[in-house]
Write a protein that holds these residues in place. Structure first.
Motif, mmCIF file in Angstrom:
data_model
loop_
_atom_site.group_PDB
_atom_site.id
_atom_site.type_symbol
_atom_site.label_atom_id
_atom_site.label_comp_id
_atom_site.label_asym_id
_atom_site.label_seq_id
_atom_site.Cartn_x
_atom_site.Cartn_y
_atom_site.Cartn_z
ATOM 1 N N ILE A 260 13.759 -12.005 -6.929
ATOM 2 C CA ILE A 260 12.751 -11.858 -6.474
ATOM 3 C C ILE A 260 12.388 -12.379 -8.036
ATOM 4 O O ILE A 260 11.403 -12.669 -9.095
ATOM 5 C CB ILE A 260 12.854 -10.238 -7.104
ATOM 6 C CG1 ILE A 260 13.299 -9.864 -5.335
ATOM 7 C CG2 ILE A 260 11.535 -9.105 -7.145
ATOM 8 C CD1 ILE A 260 13.508 -8.207 -4.908
ATOM 9 N N VAL A 261 12.925 -12.207 -8.655
ATOM 10 C CA VAL A 261 13.147 -12.681 -10.742
ATOM 11 C C VAL A 261 12.736 -14.277 -10.603
ATOM 12 O O VAL A 261 11.644 -14.423 -11.130
ATOM 13 C CB VAL A 261 14.496 -12.584 -11.428
ATOM 14 C CG1 VAL A 261 14.386 -12.781 -12.607
ATOM 15 C CG2 VAL A 261 14.648 -10.678 -11.305
ATOM 16 N N ALA A 262 13.254 -15.032 -10.334
ATOM 17 C CA ALA A 262 12.556 -16.168 -9.895
ATOM 18 C C ALA A 262 11.620 -16.563 -8.976
ATOM 19 O O ALA A 262 10.817 -17.497 -9.865
ATOM 20 C CB ALA A 262 13.540 -16.975 -8.924
ATOM 21 N N SER A 263 10.632 -15.900 -7.907
ATOM 22 C CA SER A 263 9.417 -15.521 -7.537
ATOM 23 C C SER A 263 8.442 -15.773 -9.084
ATOM 24 O O SER A 263 7.086 -16.032 -8.184
ATOM 25 C CB SER A 263 9.529 -15.157 -6.469
ATOM 26 O OG SER A 263 9.386 -13.295 -6.547
ATOM 27 N N ILE A 264 9.003 -14.460 -9.916
ATOM 28 C CA ILE A 264 7.491 -14.343 -11.048
ATOM 29 C C ILE A 264 8.231 -14.507 -11.825
ATOM 30 O O ILE A 264 7.204 -14.705 -12.618
ATOM 31 C CB ILE A 264 8.017 -12.406 -10.984
ATOM 32 C CG1 ILE A 264 7.978 -11.389 -9.657
ATOM 33 C CG2 ILE A 264 7.312 -11.938 -12.073
ATOM 34 C CD1 ILE A 264 8.625 -10.452 -9.508
ATOM 35 N N LEU B 65 15.931 -5.107 1.960
ATOM 36 C CA LEU B 65 14.912 -4.552 1.151
ATOM 37 C C LEU B 65 14.284 -5.672 0.176
ATOM 38 O O LEU B 65 13.255 -6.255 -0.327
ATOM 39 C CB LEU B 65 15.025 -3.540 0.617
ATOM 40 C CG LEU B 65 13.926 -2.652 -0.632
ATOM 41 C CD1 LEU B 65 12.511 -3.151 0.656
ATOM 42 C CD2 LEU B 65 14.660 -1.579 -0.445
ATOM 43 N N TYR B 66 15.628 -6.093 -0.457
ATOM 44 C CA TYR B 66 15.317 -7.059 -1.747
ATOM 45 C C TYR B 66 14.967 -8.560 -1.254
ATOM 46 O O TYR B 66 14.106 -9.137 -1.844
ATOM 47 C CB TYR B 66 16.126 -7.474 -1.979
ATOM 48 C CG TYR B 66 16.751 -6.565 -3.259
ATOM 49 C CD1 TYR B 66 16.165 -4.690 -3.458
ATOM 50 C CD2 TYR B 66 17.515 -6.227 -4.608
ATOM 51 C CE1 TYR B 66 16.105 -4.060 -4.173
ATOM 52 C CE2 TYR B 66 17.751 -5.418 -5.510
ATOM 53 C CZ TYR B 66 17.273 -4.227 -5.361
ATOM 54 O OH TYR B 66 16.907 -3.313 -6.470
ATOM 55 N N ARG B 67 15.631 -8.797 0.239
ATOM 56 C CA ARG B 67 15.011 -10.432 0.666
ATOM 57 C C ARG B 67 13.350 -10.161 0.835
ATOM 58 O O ARG B 67 12.521 -10.767 0.819
ATOM 59 C CB ARG B 67 15.945 -10.222 1.743
ATOM 60 C CG ARG B 67 17.194 -10.771 0.968
ATOM 61 C CD ARG B 67 17.355 -11.820 0.722
ATOM 62 N NE ARG B 67 19.059 -12.078 0.276
ATOM 63 C CZ ARG B 67 19.304 -13.487 -0.263
ATOM 64 N NH1 ARG B 67 19.081 -14.459 0.699
ATOM 65 N NH2 ARG B 67 20.326 -13.142 -0.557
ATOM 66 N N PHE B 68 13.008 -9.088 1.721
ATOM 67 C CA PHE B 68 11.857 -8.742 2.191
ATOM 68 C C PHE B 68 10.592 -8.966 1.183
ATOM 69 O O PHE B 68 9.748 -9.201 1.403
ATOM 70 C CB PHE B 68 11.928 -7.687 3.223
ATOM 71 C CG PHE B 68 12.273 -6.894 4.249
ATOM 72 C CD1 PHE B 68 10.537 -8.110 5.197
ATOM 73 C CD2 PHE B 68 12.868 -7.221 5.027
ATOM 74 C CE1 PHE B 68 11.255 -8.291 6.936
ATOM 75 C CE2 PHE B 68 12.852 -7.347 6.524
ATOM 76 C CZ PHE B 68 12.557 -7.791 7.765
ATOM 77 N N MET B 69 10.827 -7.720 -0.776
ATOM 78 C CA MET B 69 10.409 -8.466 -1.012
ATOM 79 C C MET B 69 10.064 -9.568 -1.784
ATOM 80 O O MET B 69 8.914 -9.743 -2.069
ATOM 81 C CB MET B 69 10.613 -7.009 -2.412
ATOM 82 C CG MET B 69 11.018 -5.490 -2.155
ATOM 83 S SD MET B 69 11.981 -4.596 -3.940
ATOM 84 C CE MET B 69 11.136 -5.190 -5.121
ATOM 85 N N PHE B 70 10.771 -10.896 -1.894
ATOM 86 C CA PHE B 70 10.769 -11.979 -1.745
ATOM 87 C C PHE B 70 9.553 -12.154 -1.166
ATOM 88 O O PHE B 70 9.317 -13.082 -2.044
ATOM 89 C CB PHE B 70 12.430 -12.388 -2.132
ATOM 90 C CG PHE B 70 11.709 -13.446 -2.228
ATOM 91 C CD1 PHE B 70 12.145 -14.037 -3.510
ATOM 92 C CD2 PHE B 70 12.262 -14.568 -0.985
ATOM 93 C CE1 PHE B 70 11.658 -15.931 -3.120
ATOM 94 C CE2 PHE B 70 11.977 -16.105 -1.249
ATOM 95 C CZ PHE B 70 11.797 -16.542 -2.342
ATOM 96 N N LEU B 71 9.828 -11.846 0.393
ATOM 97 C CA LEU B 71 8.766 -12.687 1.309
ATOM 98 C C LEU B 71 7.396 -11.858 0.655
ATOM 99 O O LEU B 71 6.101 -13.025 1.178
ATOM 100 C CB LEU B 71 9.494 -11.973 2.377
ATOM 101 C CG LEU B 71 8.749 -12.523 3.698
ATOM 102 C CD1 LEU B 71 8.718 -14.455 3.521
ATOM 103 C CD2 LEU B 71 9.251 -12.244 5.156
ATOM 104 N N GLY B 72 7.804 -10.550 0.389
ATOM 105 C CA GLY B 72 6.282 -10.300 0.645
ATOM 106 C C GLY B 72 5.354 -11.129 -0.866
ATOM 107 O O GLY B 72 4.461 -11.104 -0.623
ATOM 108 N N ILE B 73 6.239 -11.189 -2.404
ATOM 109 C CA ILE B 73 5.733 -11.332 -3.186
ATOM 110 C C ILE B 73 5.167 -12.954 -2.407
ATOM 111 O O ILE B 73 4.573 -13.493 -2.810
ATOM 112 C CB ILE B 73 6.398 -11.484 -5.009
ATOM 113 C CG1 ILE B 73 6.846 -9.895 -4.463
ATOM 114 C CG2 ILE B 73 6.466 -12.201 -5.257
ATOM 115 C CD1 ILE B 73 8.635 -9.709 -5.585
#
Length: 578
Positions: free
Chosen positions: A431-435, A540-548
């Motif tokens: 998630i951090v890497a995507s942001i 949940l975190y993997r889905f958050m990454f996918l969503g971002i």
């Protein structure tokens, strides 16, 4: 090599900007370049194309100014110009890859109609290399073929196509060499003479026309340019002369007419994205490729594995044979907290390697090789064997040297929680890497987030003592350390008894009493619920990454379209310098 595209490209281009020169090369062979199949007859046109970026002095600065041109099947394209003239911006614009802070006006049509340009509709090989350097040339091309070619082709056919591509690129001798260890010079082609002698800038004898063209218009070396026999001009003056001359030339009028003809005669058929591998095939190929990359990249898991062994040896010797006296209660809690917090904290060490993977994913995603979901699935499954290895071997060193509760089931649970927490930290760093794509800022950001979670995980400050606004509700329940600590504590203390050295207390204190009164653990559910919650947070975190990633893909074009509508045409509103 992942940027290789197995579809034919539109191969002719003309533009109304003398700063960007184009050269067309006839091409008959069925060679993979980029774009669509030649027999589909894809035509790309753009008219009065402007691209501007923010500028502190003038508000907006134009990178592209009023470009009109076309691309048609049948010839190879070369775009030439000095550094900073807008070559990459033109390609990014035509491929739908501009940043959200840019403003684009004008009309880009495919077969005379508007449609989305990114994610496989258009593609090109970018200037900078973004390759999985641990793979060999053969592996990289073959994986790319498996991802891009349809499932209707057999593996042998895909392998033959990959080997054919390697031969066509002249890399037969380097096919078994890893990408990080080889370099190859680009192929050269003939050049056409240019929009120059007529305007007083003849090409000297024995000089390459391309070199003469670039030397004439390059502002970086703004020296006197030979202007015929009668005088000299600077690069800026030469550009101004050429721009004015081109606008009134027959070549400019010819481009305008050709664009109109293409838009009228192309039939308006929508360009469809080429066939590619199915979702299951994509997941399997990405898993295999990522597994090989992780195996060969020492910084991904092997260095972390060595550090984990060293740390667990330190923990095992410091807390060696901890015993069952009253003092071992605090020692057990401290040791388990260290494992739950600081061992999992080390998972951010693979962040730089993950950022490089993200760069490759971004490039291949824009080229339409595979979807976000396939990437997340492949990355997840490829990392599982390494995380299991890191959990079991270093975990066993620490567990048995310290002398925690006997029984293989207790050790299995200990390793399971360690595995789950490390996977969760990796999910958090995704998630951090995507942001935050910069690896140094990303590591700092990830470390800061985990530091906050450690602080309110229930060890440094007991749960009942946490300030209820914010720290107890909701941060205590968001921090995964809460569930890791409680799972470890339940796994270790339940079933054990310790001598009580407190005054006026019973002689023996049970592990359950310690959990309730010393560590203030919630006892309304079993330790398996704690580990289940951790795995739930991983998902949940993997889905958050996918969503971002999905959100960014959808929002960026919307922002760009909104800014384009709100901006005025710079030809009328602004006096911009190219």
């Amino acid at each position: 090599m992942e940027s290789t595209n197995y579809y034919e490209a539109p191969k002719q281009i003309s533009v109304t900007n003398p700063m960007i020169s184009t050269t067309n090369f006839g091409y008959d062979d069925d060679v993979a370049l980029s774009g669509k199949l030649i027999n589909e007859g894809i035509y790309l046109t753009w008219k009065d194309l402007w691209v501007t970026v923010p500028d502190k002095k003038s508000g907006r600065r134009a990178i592209l100014q009023g470009l009109t041109g076309y691309v048609q099947p049948g010839e190879v394209l070369a775009i030439m110009g000095p550094s900073g003239c807008g070559k990459s911006t033109l390609l990014d614009t035509l491929a739908g890859r501009l940043d959200s802070n840019t403003r684009q006006t004008g009309e880009i049509l495919i077969n005379g109609r508007r449609q989305s340009l990114a994610f496989g509709t258009s593609a090109y090989v970018t200037q900078d290399d973004t390759l999985m350097t641990t793979l060999t040339v053969k592996e990289a091309i073959y994986y790319s073929a498996q991802l891009q070619l349809p499932d209707s082709m057999s593996r042998s056919e895909k392998r033959d196509r990959a080997e054919q591509t390697i031969r066509e690129m002249g890399l037969q001798d380097a096919m078994n060499t890893r990408i990080g260890g080889w370099s190859v010079k680009g192929l050269s082609g003939g050049q056409k003479r240019r929009y120059f002698a007529l305007n007083g800038f003849p090409c000297p004898t024995m000089r390459n026309p391309s070199d003469h063209y670039l030397r004439t218009i390059n502002k970086d070396f703004d020296i006197d340019i030979e202007k015929g026999v009668g005088g000299k001009a600077t690069a800026t003056e030469a550009i101004d002369i050429l721009v004015k001359s081109y606008k009134t030339s027959q070549g400019c009028q010819q481009v305008q007419r050709k664009v109109s003809e293409i838009c009228q005669q192309s039939g308006g058929e929508e360009a469809k994205k080429g066939s590619q591998a199915g979702f299951i095939t994509q997941c399997m190929v990405l898993t295999r490729r990522s597994f090989v990359n992780m195996y060969r990249d020492l910084g991904y898991y092997w260095l972390r594995f060595a550090i984990y062994i060293a740390l667990c040896l330190c923990v095992g010797t410091i807390f060696h044979d901890i015993g069952h006296d009253y003092g071992s209660i605090q020692a057990r809690g401290s040791m388990l907290m260290f494992v739950a917090a600081f061992l999992t904290f080390m998972a951010i060490g693979g962040f730089p390697s993950f950022v490089e993977d993200m760069k490759i994913f971004t490039r291949e995603r824009l080229n339409g090789h595979y979807g976000v979901t396939a990437y997340v699935v492949g990355n997840t499954f490829s990392s599982i064997p390494y995380l299991i290895l890191i959990s079991i071997i270093p975990g066993a060193i620490a567990y048995y040297l310290v002398g925690l509760q006997k029984g293989f089931d207790h050790f299995a649970y200990f390793s399971l929680v360690l595995f789950a927490t490390m996977m969760l930290v990796e999910s958090l760093m995704m998630i951090v890497a995507s942001i935050v794509p910069d690896f140094l800022m990303g590591i700092i950001t990830g470390a800061g987030i985990q530091g906050v979670m450690m602080l309110n995980g229930g060890f440094f400050r007991l749960p009942n003592d946490l300030p209820k606004p914010f720290w107890k509700y909701p941060m205590y329940y968001i921090a995964f350390h809460k569930y890791a600590n409680q799972g470890f504590y339940k796994n270790e203390f339940l079933g054990l008894n310790f001598p009580n050295e407190q005054i006026r207390g019973p002689a023996i204190i049970s592990g359950e009493e310690i959990l309730r009164n010393v560590w203030q653990v919630q006892m309304g559910y079993s330790k398996w619920v704690d580990v289940a919650i951790i795995f739930g947070m991983v998902i949940l975190y993997r889905f958050m990454f996918l969503g971002i990633i999905k959100t960014v893909e959808k929002v960026k074009p919307m922002i760009r379209a909104f800014m384009a509508r709100s901006s005025k045409n710079p030809t009328h509103a602004e006096n911009l310098d190219s």
